[in-house]
Write an enzyme that holds these catalytic residues in place. Structure first.
Site, PDB file in Angstrom:
ATOM      1  N   LYS A   1       0.854  -1.202   0.000  1.00 43.97           N
ATOM      2  CA  LYS A   1       0.000   0.000   0.000  1.00 43.97           C
ATOM      3  C   LYS A   1       0.879   1.237   0.000  1.00 43.97           C
ATOM      4  O   LYS A   1       2.085   1.156   0.219  1.00 43.97           O
ATOM      5  CB  LYS A   1      -0.950  -0.030   1.198  1.00 43.97           C
TER       6      LYS A   1
ATOM      7  N   ARG B   1     -10.352   0.020  14.898  1.00 44.98           N
ATOM      8  CA  ARG B   1     -10.396   0.773  13.637  1.00 44.98           C
ATOM      9  C   ARG B   1     -11.463   0.123  12.757  1.00 44.98           C
ATOM     10  O   ARG B   1     -12.547   0.648  12.610  1.00 44.98           O
ATOM     11  CB  ARG B   1      -9.029   0.767  12.936  1.00 44.98           C
TER      12      ARG B   1
ATOM     13  N   TYR C   1      17.988  29.451   8.919  1.00 47.74           N
ATOM     14  CA  TYR C   1      16.829  30.201   9.428  1.00 47.74           C
ATOM     15  C   TYR C   1      16.739  30.099  10.945  1.00 47.74           C
ATOM     16  O   TYR C   1      16.933  29.013  11.510  1.00 47.74           O
ATOM     17  CB  TYR C   1      15.539  29.648   8.822  1.00 47.74           C
TER      18      TYR C   1
ATOM     19  N   MET D   1      13.677  24.454   2.844  1.00 49.91           N
ATOM     20  CA  MET D   1      12.896  23.767   1.819  1.00 49.91           C
ATOM     21  C   MET D   1      13.769  22.899   0.900  1.00 49.91           C
ATOM     22  O   MET D   1      13.426  21.761   0.582  1.00 49.91           O
ATOM     23  CB  MET D   1      12.117  24.785   0.968  1.00 49.91           C
TER      24      MET D   1
END
Ligand SMILES: Cc1ncc(COP(=O)(O)O)c(C=O)c1O
Length: 393
Positions: A35, A130, A264, A316
């Site tokens: 999956k 679940r 940063y 990033m």
């Protein structure tokens, strides 16, 4: 030249890990859980490495279509069953086996027109809360399914919440196992209980009168080289090998004086003169932004195969690493030198994804699934991946 970041999928490691799980449950058949696009590796990329599995288990019809397009004729199991009635048509067309976990799914089956009865796995909610029928409701769900001409064989399935032993200790599965065994004692059909953690930790020990491994085990994360019970065990303790390497290169080097800061928020201050490397990898590549790079602890990385640490905040597209350990031998680092964020270095060392995940306060599952689309993938088919050690400027 493209940005030097790369994700490499190691087929020999996938084969090795599959065999390792098969050894842990030698009398069971094994679903390779693929999956989430094979835990971020890519279904098409892992297929050759996992095709010795007895079947593939996943969630999405589209992923099942992709497996059939690879000419996989064996069993495919939908672990959450169908999401609406017309999905059953796709199950009939592609011969998919499916979990049944709620009354609506039985209603849809009862109304489904098919010449080919379906193989279903009736799910018990034995304590995870679940999906699935409670032990009290399980037998009547079984009887309903058994009366349907649309249903062929009914198998019995449940899922453990604490097979990793991290919460309850070694007996984390005992109460669920007891609930499942008691409610299914005289029901016919194949059983499937174990995920990776239960397979490695419990299946071979013959808990539940030797029935635990049962007919099918469902291996996911261990196939992808992560210890399902980290940090209780490391991947090496289970003899698992990394299947996905996230690597990049140094694209700049900075010489810091004591007191200068990095990145940063200036979250790291150099305690003394030091050299740091800037790596082409950031959170937009899937590296966790919350990985620590503070004064006292930094997430582990391999610089030229030598273990080092993250420095400052992840941005990033870039992150910074301490070059000290890699340069301790006297050879200065250069732009183009290899940096491994997790996985295997071409210099021989390994950095388990579990260790990076732990440093970042998450799990290997999340890091593997999060490798971003912009990261190019390569396939290591024979253990000799061809990434060069260094790219000259
Ligand atoms: C029902 C079911 N079985 C098996 C697995 C595989 O689990 P793991 O990756 O921990 O082996 C999962 C994954 O979440 C699952 O939901």
């Amino acid at each position: 030249m493209p940005r030097p970041i790369l994700a490499t999928v190691h087929l020999p490691a996938l084969r090795h890990n599959l065999e390792r799980l098969q050894r842990a449950a030698p009398d069971s058949r094994l679903w390779a859980v693929v999956k989430a696009n094979a835990y971020g590796h890519g279904i098409e990329r892992v297929f050759e490495g996992l095709r010795a599995a007895d079947g593939f288990a996943l969630l999405d019809l589209a992923e099942a279509e992709r497996l059939r397009a690879l000419d996989w004729r064996g069993p495919i199991l939908l672990l959450e069953g169908v999401f609406e009635a017309r999905d059953l048509e796709t199950c009939s067309r592609l011969n998919l086996w499916h979990v049944v976990h709620c009354e609506e799914q039985i209603d849809w089956l009862a109304a489904h027109k098919t010449h080919q009865p379906h193989r279903v796995f009736l799910k018990m909610n034995s304590g995870m809360n679940r999906l699935g029928f409670t032990p009290a409701a399980y037998r009547s769900a079984w009887a309903r399914l058994n009366a349907l001409p649309q249903v062929d064989e009914i198998s019995l399935i449940t899922h453990f919440s604490d097979a990793d032993g991290l919460r309850f200790g070694a007996d984390g599965i005992a109460y669920q196992l007891e609930a499942f065994t008691a409610a299914t004692r005289d029901l016919p059909g194949e059983r499937s209980l174990c995920n990776s953690a239960a397979t490695l930790r419990h299946a071979s020990r013959g808990l539940g009168s030797g029935q635990l491994a049962a007919d099918w085990v469902r291996g996911g994360i261990a196939l992808y080289g992560s210890a399902p019970d980290h940090p209780g065990h490391r991947s090496a303790d289970w003899e698992l090998q990394p299947t996905l390497t996230l690597s990049s290169r140094l694209i700049a080097i900075q010489e810091l004086q004591a007191g200068e800061t990095v990145g940063y928020g200036s979250s790291y201050t150099a305690p003394h003169a030091m050299r740091i490397g800037i790596v082409a990898c950031g959170y937009a590549d899937g590296y966790p932004r919350h990985a620590p790079g503070g004064q006292d602890c930094g997430a582990p990385v391999l610089v030229r195969g030598v273990r080092s640490r993250l420095i400052g905040r992840v941005s990033m597209d870039m992150l910074a690493v301490d070059l000290g350990p890699a340069e301790a031998g006297g050879q200065p680092c250069r732009n183009g030198d290899e940096v491994v964020l997790w996985g295997r270095s071409r210099h021989g060392a390994q950095l388990p994804v579990d260790e990076v995940a732990q440093a970042a306060g998450t799990l290997a599952y999340e890091l593997l699934c999060a490798v971003a689309q912009r990261v190019p993938f390569a396939l290591d088919e024979d253990g000799n991946d061809s990434r060069p050690l260094t790219v000259a400027n």
